[in-house]
Design a protein around this motif. Structure first.
Motif, PDB file in Angstrom:
ATOM      1  N   LEU A   4      17.453 -33.290  -6.308  1.00 55.18           N
ATOM      2  CA  LEU A   4      17.295 -34.916  -6.472  1.00 55.18           C
ATOM      3  C   LEU A   4      18.674 -35.501  -6.674  1.00 55.18           C
ATOM      4  CD1 LEU A   4      15.377 -37.419  -6.963  1.00 55.18           C
ATOM      5  CD2 LEU A   4      15.184 -36.791  -9.405  1.00 55.18           C
ATOM      6  N   ALA A   5      19.254 -34.960  -7.521  1.00 59.68           N
ATOM      7  CA  ALA A   5      20.725 -35.590  -7.787  1.00 59.68           C
ATOM      8  C   ALA A   5      21.478 -35.529  -6.498  1.00 59.68           C
ATOM      9  CB  ALA A   5      21.306 -34.761  -8.709  1.00 59.68           C
ATOM     10  N   ILE A   6      21.281 -34.519  -5.882  1.00 59.77           N
ATOM     11  CA  ILE A   6      22.118 -34.570  -4.434  1.00 59.77           C
ATOM     12  C   ILE A   6      21.552 -35.743  -3.402  1.00 59.77           C
ATOM     13  CG2 ILE A   6      22.745 -33.117  -2.338  1.00 59.77           C
ATOM     14  CD1 ILE A   6      24.048 -31.870  -4.888  1.00 59.77           C
ATOM     15  N   SER A   9      22.773 -39.212  -4.417  1.00 56.36           N
ATOM     16  CA  SER A   9      24.125 -39.197  -4.290  1.00 56.36           C
ATOM     17  C   SER A   9      24.389 -39.474  -2.489  1.00 56.36           C
ATOM     18  CB  SER A   9      24.847 -37.880  -4.458  1.00 56.36           C
ATOM     19  OG  SER A   9      26.161 -38.155  -4.551  1.00 56.36           O
ATOM     20  N   ILE A  10      23.566 -38.872  -1.816  1.00 57.72           N
ATOM     21  CA  ILE A  10      23.621 -39.140  -0.419  1.00 57.72           C
ATOM     22  C   ILE A  10      23.161 -40.687  -0.068  1.00 57.72           C
ATOM     23  CG2 ILE A  10      22.518 -38.414   1.839  1.00 57.72           C
ATOM     24  CD1 ILE A  10      22.165 -35.619   0.798  1.00 57.72           C
ATOM     25  N   ILE A  13      26.009 -43.123  -1.119  1.00 58.97           N
ATOM     26  CA  ILE A  13      27.010 -42.934  -0.084  1.00 58.97           C
ATOM     27  C   ILE A  13      26.644 -43.631   1.297  1.00 58.97           C
ATOM     28  CG2 ILE A  13      28.541 -41.675   1.534  1.00 58.97           C
ATOM     29  CD1 ILE A  13      28.513 -39.688  -0.836  1.00 58.97           C
ATOM     30  N   ALA A  14      25.469 -43.433   1.887  1.00 58.74           N
ATOM     31  CA  ALA A  14      25.031 -44.032   3.087  1.00 58.74           C
ATOM     32  C   ALA A  14      24.792 -45.541   2.747  1.00 58.74           C
ATOM     33  CB  ALA A  14      23.875 -43.123   3.516  1.00 58.74           C
ATOM     34  N   GLN A  16      26.390 -47.573   0.915  1.00 60.90           N
ATOM     35  CA  GLN A  16      27.511 -48.014   0.603  1.00 60.90           C
ATOM     36  C   GLN A  16      28.310 -48.423   1.958  1.00 60.90           C
ATOM     37  OE1 GLN A  16      30.373 -46.136  -2.009  1.00 60.90           O
ATOM     38  NE2 GLN A  16      32.225 -47.702  -1.469  1.00 60.90           N
ATOM     39  N   MET A 105      30.148 -29.598   1.119  1.00 63.14           N
ATOM     40  CA  MET A 105      29.035 -30.537   0.909  1.00 63.14           C
ATOM     41  C   MET A 105      29.215 -31.940   1.262  1.00 63.14           C
ATOM     42  SD  MET A 105      27.744 -29.260  -2.768  1.00 63.14           S
ATOM     43  CE  MET A 105      26.318 -30.271  -2.921  1.00 63.14           C
ATOM     44  N   LEU A 106      28.990 -32.251   2.581  1.00 62.40           N
ATOM     45  CA  LEU A 106      29.467 -33.708   2.942  1.00 62.40           C
ATOM     46  C   LEU A 106      28.672 -34.511   3.622  1.00 62.40           C
ATOM     47  CD1 LEU A 106      32.552 -32.212   5.011  1.00 62.40           C
ATOM     48  CD2 LEU A 106      32.835 -33.092   2.889  1.00 62.40           C
ATOM     49  N   VAL A 107      28.820 -35.739   3.596  1.00 64.92           N
ATOM     50  CA  VAL A 107      28.140 -36.852   4.130  1.00 64.92           C
ATOM     51  C   VAL A 107      29.201 -37.057   5.423  1.00 64.92           C
ATOM     52  CG1 VAL A 107      26.947 -38.971   4.629  1.00 64.92           C
ATOM     53  CG2 VAL A 107      26.804 -37.888   2.244  1.00 64.92           C
TER      54      VAL A 107
END
Ligand SMILES: Nc1nc2c(ncn2[C@@H]2O[C@H](COP(=O)(O)OP(=O)(O)OP(=O)(O)O)[C@@H](O)[C@H]2O)c(=O)[nH]1
Ligand SMILES: [Mg+2]
Ligand SMILES: [Zn+2]
Lengths: 117, 219
Positions: A4-6, A9-10, A13-14, A16, A105-107
């Protein structure tokens, strides 16, 4: 279950990146997840479907690129996958090895729809 | 019009930035911070309590206790030992994150402290991904968990600064191949500083306390 936290965060990032590029909608999100991140795709997708509702990312398709964890032997330079369980070098049995890949662990990038300027 | 936007941003980025901020707060107050991770029941709370008993007078400890449930069992034990303690209830989350630590730091008398120990949620998978801003990531492994844990949970061993091997008083009763365990640790984290001890008998604590005292007083 830290997915959920991950996933939150995704989303941020997307979200923004879309705003910075005047995106009106995010259609696709490309993620790179190393095996050692121990993230389960299914749970990310599950949370995604809920938390992206009502955002610019609603309906965006998540693409998971999995990177296996790789070890390299310092004795004979053999490279081999971590697999399910850590093992000494299959070529020369040396335990003198190091982890070379699999912690990512990247976008990586997103596809957006934009208003014509 | 469709457009591709390159991002290449680490998913943990926002947590890591909060963690850096926490570290700045700790540094300003000359506090050494420790993140204690372990599986449930490895002896995190017992280890903290035994450490408290042996702390030299110059070390002023505060403790942050993380639990998934709204229970204060662990923080009550710490408070009963006369140490300031804050309980964080993660509301079911399997790990602490930097944001929770930021809030907990607010509740501790930072100006009076030079050491903070955080007891993370009992879990070998999730806490590894979340930096808290502490100066040392410490894992407590324990003899009854078995000697194969580095092989099965490589992740958590990767980011460690110190390894505690607890419950060595149980060694006579359990088949624990020390060589095999240490080989796995060495493969994942070469040269990792390790203390084998027992939070029950106190065996092995002297070396740990010496290390800790040095870290805190040179901070
Ligand atoms: N024999 C032995 N028992 C220990 C030792 N350290 C802890 N224990 C016991 O192990 C059990 C769990 O200890 P805790 O300190 O509560 O473990 P914890 O990691 O804080 O557990 P959670 O917070 O619930 O995840 C207790 O019954 C302790 O008395 C040790 O060194 N030797
Ligand atoms: Mg505990
Ligand atoms: Zn080899």
């Amino acid at each position: 279950m830290h997915e959920l936290a991950i996933t939150e965060s995704i989303l941020s990032i997307a979200d923004q990146a879309a705003k910075e590029n005047n995106g009106t909608k995010v259609t696709d999100i490309y993620l790179i997840l190393g095996q050692l991140s121990s993230i389960v795709d299914d749970s990310v997708q599950f949370y995604w479907d809920h938390i992206s509702l009502g955002t610019v990312c609603e309906g965006a398709v998540l693409h998971f690129e999995r990177r296996p964890a790789m070890l390299r032997c310092k004795s004979c330079n053999h490279q081999y996958p971590l697999g399910e369980i850590l093992q000494t070098c299959p070529n020369c049995q040396s335990p003198d090895v190091f982890i070379e890949a699999g912690e990512e662990m990247l976008v990586h990038h997103i596809d957006i729809l934009r208003e014509e300027p | 019009m469709s457009q591709r936007v390159e991002i290449v941003k680490r998913i943990m980025d926002s947590n890591d930035r909060l963690a850096q901020n926490n570290q700045a707060i700790l540094d300003q107050n000359h506090i050494f911070g420790i993140n204690l991770m372990a599986s449930p029941g490895a002896g995190k709370t017992s280890f903290i309590l035994e450490t408290i008993k042996r702390l030299p007078a110059e070390i002023k400890l505060g403790v942050i206790e993380g639990d998934t449930a709204p229970v204060t069992i662990d923080s009550d034990k710490i408070a009963a030992a006369g140490i300031p303690a804050v309980q964080i209830n993660t509301g079911g989350e399997c790990h602490l994150d930097a944001n929770m630590i930021e809030m907990a730091l607010d509740e501790l008398p930072l100006e009076d402290l030079n050491l903070i120990m955080v007891e993370n949620v009992g879990n070998l998978i999730c806490p590894a991904a979340f930096q808290l801003g502490t100066h040392a990531n410490i894992l407590i492994a324990s003899i009854p968990e078995g000697d194969d844990k580095p092989y099965k949970y490589p992740n958590i061993y990767r980011g460690l600064d110190v390894l505690i091997l607890n419950k060595i008083d149980l060694t006579p009763y359990i088949d624990f191949r020390m060589d095999y365990f240490q080989q796995g640790v060495e493969m994942l984290n070469p040269g990792l500083k390790t203390f084998a001890l027992s939070a029950k008998t106190g065996e092995g604590f002297d070396a740990w306390i010496t290390w800790l005292t040095d870290k805190v007083t040179t901070k």
